[in-house]
Design an enzyme around this catalytic site. Structure first.
Site, short mmCIF file in Angstrom:
data_model
loop_
_atom_site.label_atom_id
_atom_site.label_comp_id
_atom_site.label_asym_id
_atom_site.label_seq_id
_atom_site.Cartn_x
_atom_site.Cartn_y
_atom_site.Cartn_z
N GLY A 523 0.99 -0.62 0.00
CA GLY A 523 0.20 -0.13 0.02
C GLY A 523 0.95 1.56 -0.12
O GLY A 523 2.25 1.27 0.14
N PHE A 527 4.08 8.57 4.11
CA PHE A 527 4.75 8.84 4.02
C PHE A 527 5.40 8.11 2.34
O PHE A 527 6.87 8.61 2.37
CB PHE A 527 5.31 7.80 5.32
CG PHE A 527 6.94 7.53 5.55
CD1 PHE A 527 7.57 7.89 6.47
CD2 PHE A 527 7.96 6.40 4.70
CE1 PHE A 527 9.25 8.30 6.95
CE2 PHE A 527 9.10 6.15 4.82
CZ PHE A 527 10.16 7.32 6.09
N ASP A 641 -2.57 10.86 14.63
CA ASP A 641 -2.75 10.59 13.30
C ASP A 641 -3.65 9.58 12.84
O ASP A 641 -3.56 8.46 12.58
CB ASP A 641 -2.24 10.63 12.34
CG ASP A 641 -2.51 10.63 10.65
OD1 ASP A 641 -3.86 11.02 10.88
OD2 ASP A 641 -1.97 10.14 10.14
#
Length: 834
Positions: A523, A527, A641
C-alpha cells in the site's frame, strides 16, 4: 334558542376569552386568577401558577407557548398563597406600588417604592422584564433588579459595594419548590471580577478572572457566545455587573442556578438544551478547592490531585486515603523568610519562580494596576516576601497572590501561565556546590564519550549493525528540534542501552523486497509506499520507503525511530530497524498479513469477515494501545493521526497501532501542547487541534471516538453518502441515538449476530469521545473501564464540530506566530492525498 340569544352567548364567551389575557396592569385593571399578563410579542407571560399542581400558588413569569414551559421569575417565593384562595389579585395600590393580595386583602408581596404615583402601570417586556411605570412612562421598578434563580438576556447579575445591594441568583429549594434554596450565584467586587456559585457561604465553583472578553478559568466556554458576554466594572461607583445579550436575536436562552447547585447556560433548539454547565458533571476539578491549598487538580490524571512543585501533602494519611481537601505544605522555607537582616540578605540566594503552563489561576489575586509588564510584575513579587506567586495576563495585567493558592486546575486547552515562588536551592544544594557537580558531570560525560568511541570503532562495519538512536539524530539532520522532544531525549539517553535497532544496508532491503517489486507492494501512505519482504533468515518484514515527493520527511522519519524503539506493547506495531543509505530512508517493521483495518471495513465483500466479536476486540485492543501511549509507557505519547488506515491487523485479527510519524512526546506533568503546524486527517481531528493547534491526550480520544463509530457502522466519517442529509457519520449517529434507534448504525453485513448491549455501549462511548470540548471527553483510562462495563457512561453532548468533505484528506495547517496557549488564527496551507 332564539338567534339573538345565541349571538349574545357567543359575544359573552368571546369577551371572556379576551379578558383572560391583558397587556398591562393599572389601578382600574388588576390581574386576577385565570388571567395572564403577556409581553407585546407574546414571548413571556405573567400570572398565577402551581408548581407541579401543588397546593401552593405563586405569581411568576414564564415563557409563553413553549412546552415544557420554564418559570424564570417568582414574586412571592417564600410566601405562597393557599390553593383554596381563589380571590388573590395582583394590583396597583393607592400608593402606586404593585402588590399581591390574598383573599383576605393581606399584602403578600409588594414592590415597596417610595415615590407615589396615581397613574402607575405594570407591563411585561419581550425580554421577560416586569416594569412598573409612572404616568410619564418613567421606570420606577423592574423585576430585572430582583432576580430569582434565572438570568435572562440583558438582565444584570452583580454587586454595588457602596449601597451593599447584591443582585444574585438564588436557586429554588427543589424542583417544585420556588422558595429560596441553598445555592447562590453572583459576581465578586474584586478586580478583576469573578463569577462564583456558593453552597450557603461556601464557594462551590469559580469562573476565574474576567479578562475583558471572557473568564479565563472556563476552558470549555463556547467561543460562539463570547461576543455576547459583558462584565462592566466601575471602581469609582463600586459596581460590578455581568450580563449577556440575546444570541442571534433569540430570546430563548438563560443562565440558571439549579436546585442541585449547578450553574447552567440553557438554549431553546426544538427543546431546552444545556450548552454549558458548572461544575461540569464529568470534571470533579471544577468543584472549588478539590485539592486544597497549594494543590493542583488535573482531570486527565488518574490521581487527579498533586501538590505544587516544592510542596508536599499536609497529611500523608488523608492524602493517600483520597481526601485531598487539606492541601499541601511548603517543603522548604523561602530564602527571603530565612533572611533576618540586611547583612544576611546579601549572602542568601534569592527565591526563584517555577513556571506552570495551562493553569486556571488561583483564587484571591491582588491586582497591581500600576505594573505595566511581566518583568516588573516579577520584580515586584520578588521584592515582597509575602508574594507567593504572580501571573501577567496581557488582557488583565499583573496579578499577585499573598494568601494560600487554592482552586488551581490544570487545563488541557486554554489556561494561563502561573509563576510559583520557591526557594532557589530546590534540593538544598548551595550554588557553589551545584557548579562543582556540574563541572564534574561534564568531565565524566566527556571521558565516557571517548571510551564509547574507542569501544565502538572496531565494530563499525558489517552487513547488519546495531546503532544507538542518538547517532541517527545527529547524522540525518538537525531540522527536528521542537521543545517537546527535549525531555524525551533526556529520558532516551538514560535508557540508551534499551533503544538499539538494527541498521540494515540498502542491499539487504533490495534483496528482501525484490528491488521494491510492484507485486510486493502492500500500500501507500503519506510517508511513501510499503513493501512486503523476506530477509535471508526467513523473517518477513514490511519496508516503508520515504518517497521523494512525500509531504512527510526527515522529521517524521526520525520521530518514528525515536518513538517506536522505546515503545513495546502488543497493540503497537513493532519496528525492527531502519536504513539510511544514500538518499534512501527506509523503516523496517514486522509484517502483518491482514494489512490495515480499512481494507476490511470499507470493502463491501471483506467487511462481513469482521464479526461483531472481532470488531469489539479490535476496539478494545486500540483502546489498550492508546492507554499505553498516554499513561503506561516510559514516554507519554500523543499519536495525532489515529484512523482506520493506521490500524494494522495480525494473523489473528489483533489490532496494532502504526504510523507514528506525526506523534509527539511530552513530559509527565505536561498535558497540553500548542504547535505551529497542525497536521492530521480531516474527519479525525479534534476541534481544539484543527481550530487552534492545541493538542493533548483528548485529541487522540476524539479520533478514537470517530474510529469506533466507523468500526461499528463500516461507514467513513466523511463519506459522500451523508451529503444532503447528514454532514457526516457523527451527526448521523447522534440523530439515531437521540431517536432511540442507535442499533440502526450497526453494519448490515453483521446485523444478524451481535450483542445489542455492547453495541449500544460502544455507540454511546463513541459519542462521548467526540464531544466538542476536550474536558467533556473521557481519558483512555476511563474509556477502557467503560468498554469493560466496569464504569457507568454519562450522557453525551451533541457533537457539532464537523468538516463537510467528500473524501478524507491529510491536511497541514499553519497558524500565525505562536504564543503559548493562544487561540491561533489558522489557514490551510497544504492539502494532499493520504
Amino acid at each position: 334558542m332564539p338567534v339573538h340569544l345565541c349571538f349574545s352567548l357567543v359575544l359573552s364567551l368571546f369577551q371572556a376569552i379576551q379578558c383572560s389575557t391583558i397587556f398591562n396592569i393599572t389601578a382600574s385593571r388588576p390581574l386576577v386568577q385565570n388571567q395572564t399578563l403577556v409581553s407585546p410579542r407574546q414571548i413571556f407571560e405573567l400570572g398565577f401558577f402551581r408548581p407541579n399542581e401543588s397546593g401552593k400558588q405563586y405569581v411568576g413569569i414564564w415563557y409563553k407557548n413553549i412546552n415544557p414551559s420554564r418559570v424564570v421569575w417568582v414574586a412571592n417565593r417564600d410566601k405562597p398563597i393557599g390553593d383554596a384562595d381563589q380571590s388573590a389579585t395582583l394590583l396597583i395600590g393607592g400608593d402606586g406600588n404593585l402588590k399581591l393580595l390574598d383573599g383576605q386583602q393581606n399584602t403578600v408581596w409588594s414592590t415597596n417604592i417610595t415615590a407615589k404615583s396615581n397613574y402607575s402601570a405594570a407591563l411585561l417586556s419581550d425580554y421577560g422584564n416586569l416594569v412598573l411605570q409612572d404616568g410619564s412612562a418613567d421606570e420606577m421598578w423592574q423585576s430585572f433588579d430582583e432576580p430569582a434563580d434565572t438570568l435572562l438576556p440583558n438582565m444584570k447579575m452583580g454587586v454595588n459595594v457602596k449601597t451593599g445591594k447584591r443582585q444574585n441568583l438564588i436557586s429554588w429549594k427543589g424542583e417544585d419548590d420556588p422558595s429560596f434554596g441553598r445555592f447562590v450565584a453572583g459576581v465578586t467586587s474584586e478586580t478583576p471580577p469573578q463569577v462564583f456559585s456558593w453552597n450557603g457561604s461556601s464557594p462551590r465553583w469559580r469562573s476565574g478572572q474576567w479578562d475583558k472578553s471572557k473568564f479565563i478559568g472556563i476552558s470549555t466556554i463556547n467561543t460562539t457566545y463570547l461576543s455576547g458576554y459583558n462584565l462592566q466594572q466601575s471602581i469609582d461607583q463600586g459596581t460590578s455587573y455581568f450580563s449577556f445579550s440575546d444570541y442571534n436575536n433569540s430570546f430563548f436562552g438563560y443562565l440558571i442556578i439549579s436546585s442541585e447547585g449547578s450553574l447552567k447556560f440553557v438554549l431553546w433548539n426544538d427543546g431546552w438544551s444545556t450548552y454549558w454547565e458548572a461544575p461540569a458533571p464529568t470534571n470533579q476539578c471544577d468543584v472549588y478547592g478539590t485539592c486544597g491549598p497549594f494543590g493542583v487538580c488535573d482531570p486527565s490524571s488518574s490521581t487527579m490531585c498533586r501538590c505544587l512543585k516544592g510542596f508536599k501533602p499536609r497529611s500523608d494519611e488523608e492524602w493517600y486515603r483520597g481526601n485531598r481537601t487539606g492541601g499541601c505544605l511548603r517543603d522548604m522555607e523561602l530564602n527571603c523568610q530565612n533572611s533576618t537582616s540586611a547583612v544576611a540578605s546579601t549572602t542568601v540566594e534569592k527565591d526563584m519562580f517555577a513556571r506552570m503552563n495551562s493553569m486556571k489561576l488561583p483564587d484571591s489575586a491582588d491586582y497591581l494596576s500600576s505594573v505595566a509588564d511581566k518583568e516588573e510584575c516579577q520584580s515586584w513579587c520578588l521584592r515582597n516576601c509575602s508574594c507567593l506567586a504572580f501571573s501577567f495576563v496581557d488582557t488583565i495585567g499583573c496579578m499577585v497572590w499573598s494568601r494560600d493558592l487554592i482552586d488551581i486546575q490544570q487545563f488541557s486547552t486554554a489556561g494561563e501561565v502561573l509563576f510559583v515562588r520557591l526557594a532557589a536551592a530546590d534540593a538544598g544544594i548551595p550554588m557553589k556546590t551545584k557548579l562543582v557537580i556540574s563541572l564534574s558531570t561534564i568531565s565524566v560525560i566527556i571521558l565516557f564519550g571517548v571510551g564509547i568511541s574507542v569501544w565502538c570503532l572496531p565494530r563499525w562495519r558489517g552487513k547488519f549493525r546495531k546503532m544507538k538512536i542518538p547517532r541517527l539524530l545527529k547524522s540525518v539532520d538537525t531540522a527536528y528540534k521542537s521543545e517537546e522532544l527535549v525531555a524525551a531525549r533526556k529520558e532516551q539517553m538514560k535508557q540508551e542501552d534499551a533503544s538499539e535497532l538494527v541498521v540494515y544496508d540498502l542491499d539487504s532491503i533490495l534483496l528482501a523486497t525484490d528491488n521494491f517489486n510492484a507485486k510486493n507492494k502492500l500500500g501507500t501512505g503519506g510517508f511513501g509506499p510499503v513493501y512486503k519482504g523476506k530477509l535471508n533468515g526467513g523473517k518477513e518484514i514490511a519496508a516503508k520507503r520515504l518517497s521523494s515527493n512525500s509531504g512527510q520527511g526527515i522529521a517524521e522519519f526520525k520521530n518514528e525511530i525515536l518513538l517506536i524503539s522505546k515503545l513495546q506493547h502488543r497493540n503497537l506495531v513493532r519496528l525492527f530497524g531502519y536504513c539510511t543509505e544514500g538518499e534512501e530512508k527506509i523503516l523496517v517493521y514486522e509484517y502483518l498479513p491482514n494489512k490495515s483495518l480499512d481494507a476490511f471495513l470499507f470493502d463491501s465483500k471483506e467487511k462481513a469477515k469482521l464479526s461483531w466479536g472481532t470488531r469489539f476486540r479490535i476496539i478494545q485492543g486500540i483502546a489498550r494501545g492508546l492507554l499505553y501511549l498516554h499513561r503506561d509507557s516510559c514516554l507519554r505519547v500523543i499519536h495525532r493521526d489515529l484512523k482506520v488506515s493506521n490500524i494494522l491487523l495480525d494473523e489473528k485479527m489483533n489490532p496494532k497501532i502504526s504510523d507514528f510519524g506525526l506523534a509527539r512526546m511530552f513530559e509527565g506533568t505536561q498535558v497540553l501542547v500548542n504547535t505551529h503546524k497542525v497536521v492530521g486527517t480531516l474527519g479525525y481531528m479534534s476541534p481544539e487541534y484543527a481550530m487552534g493547534g492545541i493538542f493533548s491526550e483528548k485529541s487522540d480520544v476524539y479520533s478514537f471516538g470517530v474510529l469506533m463509530l466507523e468500526i461499528i457502522s463500516s461507514k467513513k466519517n466523511t463519506s459522500p453518502d451523508y451529503l444532503g442529509q447528514h454532514l457526516n457519520l457523527l451527526t448521523y449517529a447522534w440523530q439515531l441515538w437521540c431517536e432511540g434507534r442507535g442499533l440502526d448504525l450497526m453494519d448490515e453485513a453483521i446485523a444478524d449476530a451481535f450483542s445489542p448491549s455492547e453495541v449500544i455501549r460502544c455507540i454511546e462511548l463513541g459519542l462521548l469521545c467526540v464531544q466538542d470540548y476536550a474536558a467533556d471527553r473521557p481519558n483512555m483510562s476511563a474509556v477502557v473501564l467503560m468498554l469493560s462495563g466496569q464504569s457507568d457512561l454519562p450522557q453525551p453532548k451533541q457533537p457539532t464540530f464537523t468538516f463537510q468533505r467528500s473524501t478524507t484528506h491529510k491536511v497541514q495547517i499553519q497558524p500565525k506566530e505562536e504564543t503559548f496557549l493562544s487561540r491561533n488564527t489558522i489557514t490551510v496551507t497544504m492539502v494532499e492525498g493520504r
